[in-house]
Design a protein around this motif. Structure first.
Motif, PDB file in Angstrom:
ATOM      1  N   ARG A   2       0.850  -1.192   0.000  1.00 12.01           N
ATOM      2  CA  ARG A   2       0.000   0.000   0.000  1.00 12.01           C
ATOM      3  C   ARG A   2       0.876   1.228   0.000  1.00 12.01           C
ATOM      4  O   ARG A   2       1.908   1.274   0.672  1.00 12.01           O
ATOM      5  CB  ARG A   2      -0.871   0.026   1.240  1.00 12.01           C
ATOM      6  N   THR A   4       0.529   5.635  -0.028  1.00 12.73           N
ATOM      7  CA  THR A   4      -0.258   6.854   0.000  1.00 12.73           C
ATOM      8  C   THR A   4       0.639   7.990  -0.442  1.00 12.73           C
ATOM      9  O   THR A   4       1.749   8.139   0.063  1.00 12.73           O
ATOM     10  CB  THR A   4      -0.794   7.142   1.415  1.00 12.73           C
ATOM     11  N   ARG A  71     -12.621   2.157 -12.252  1.00 11.12           N
ATOM     12  CA  ARG A  71     -12.867   3.109 -11.169  1.00 11.12           C
ATOM     13  C   ARG A  71     -13.770   2.422 -10.153  1.00 11.12           C
ATOM     14  O   ARG A  71     -14.907   2.055 -10.441  1.00 11.12           O
ATOM     15  CB  ARG A  71     -13.523   4.386 -11.692  1.00 11.12           C
ATOM     16  N   ALA A  79     -12.378  12.363  -3.496  1.00  6.74           N
ATOM     17  CA  ALA A  79     -11.548  11.176  -3.707  1.00  6.74           C
ATOM     18  C   ALA A  79     -12.043  10.376  -4.904  1.00  6.74           C
ATOM     19  O   ALA A  79     -13.233  10.351  -5.209  1.00  6.74           O
ATOM     20  CB  ALA A  79     -11.575  10.292  -2.460  1.00  6.74           C
ATOM     21  N   ARG A  81     -10.876   6.430  -6.779  1.00  2.64           N
ATOM     22  CA  ARG A  81     -10.014   5.258  -6.620  1.00  2.64           C
ATOM     23  C   ARG A  81     -10.145   4.359  -7.843  1.00  2.64           C
ATOM     24  O   ARG A  81     -11.242   4.102  -8.329  1.00  2.64           O
ATOM     25  CB  ARG A  81     -10.423   4.487  -5.372  1.00  2.64           C
ATOM     26  N   GLU A  83      -8.689   0.528  -9.456  1.00  2.00           N
ATOM     27  CA  GLU A  83      -8.048  -0.739  -9.125  1.00  2.00           C
ATOM     28  C   GLU A  83      -7.901  -1.568 -10.389  1.00  2.00           C
ATOM     29  O   GLU A  83      -8.704  -1.455 -11.313  1.00  2.00           O
ATOM     30  CB  GLU A  83      -8.886  -1.520  -8.111  1.00  2.00           C
TER      31      GLU A  83
END
Length: 92
Positions: A2, A4, A71, A79, A81, A83
């Motif tokens: 992960r 950020t 998405r 936000a 995101r 994947e």
């Protein structure tokens, strides 16, 4: 793994969100992105999908990898995101 990443931008949240909410402009600000194309939707997709081709060159060698990105989250203008979501082959 992960990761950020935080950035401070000289733009309003709605303006930034509008640029990041789709992957169409991804190659303009990320050098590894070679091409971005819309991908066909799948029933299990949470949002729109794209084919993203990554390309890296080290000396005389060049490598490419094509990923299907979806998405999976959108909280405008706060936000967004994405994947990796590959489609499996039935019967294999």
């Amino acid at each position: 793994m992960r990761r950020t990443i935080t950035a401070h931008l000289a733009a309003s949240p709605p303006a930034v969100y509008a640029r990041l909410a789709t992957l169409d402009g991804y190659g303009e600000w990320m050098d590894l992105v070679h091409t971005v194309e819309p991908a066909a939707a799948d029933a299990d997709d949470a949002g729109p999908a794209w084919w993203v081709t990554l390309r890296a060159t080290v000396g005389p060698l060049a490598r490419s990898k094509r990923l299907r990105m979806v998405r999976t989250g959108a909280d405008a203008p706060r936000a967004v995101r994405f994947e990796r979501r590959e489609l499996g082959l039935l019967g294999f």
